[in-house]
Scaffold this active site. Structure first.
Site, short mmCIF file in Angstrom:
data_model
loop_
_atom_site.label_atom_id
_atom_site.label_comp_id
_atom_site.label_asym_id
_atom_site.label_seq_id
_atom_site.Cartn_x
_atom_site.Cartn_y
_atom_site.Cartn_z
CG ASP A 11 -8.39 -9.93 -18.55
OD1 ASP A 11 -7.17 -9.72 -18.34
OD2 ASP A 11 -9.31 -9.92 -17.72
CE LYS A 36 -11.80 -12.87 -21.06
NZ LYS A 36 -12.24 -12.70 -19.63
CG HIS A 64 -8.69 -5.89 -5.67
ND1 HIS A 64 -7.45 -5.55 -5.50
CD2 HIS A 64 -8.94 -6.47 -4.45
CE1 HIS A 64 -6.91 -5.57 -4.43
NE2 HIS A 64 -7.87 -6.24 -3.45
#
Length: 71
Positions: A11, A36, A64
């Protein structure tokens, strides 16, 4: 036969970290981004920015965010 490898940011938030890793690994290591987007109707569009052909792909993710952070 594989020419080299590509570090892929899943991303736009991972772009900076993935680019730094590819630069540290050397000049034959390339870099790509998965872009995206969600449309108004909820459909998701994925575009890959970069060349992945004939390369090993390393997807550079932030664990995480995926698993959660627990102390």
């Amino acid at each position: 036969m594989l020419k080299s490898c590509v570090i892929v940011a899943p991303d736009t938030g991972s772009t900076k970290r993935a680019r730094r890793l590819s630069e540290r690994l050397g000049p034959t290591v390339k870099f790509a981004i998965i872009d995206k987007r969600k449309d108004i109707d909820g459909t998701e569009t994925l575009d890959i920015v970069g060349d992945l052909a004939d390369n090993a792909i390393i997807l550079y993710v932030n664990l995480h965010q995926i698993v959660g952070y627990t102390l």
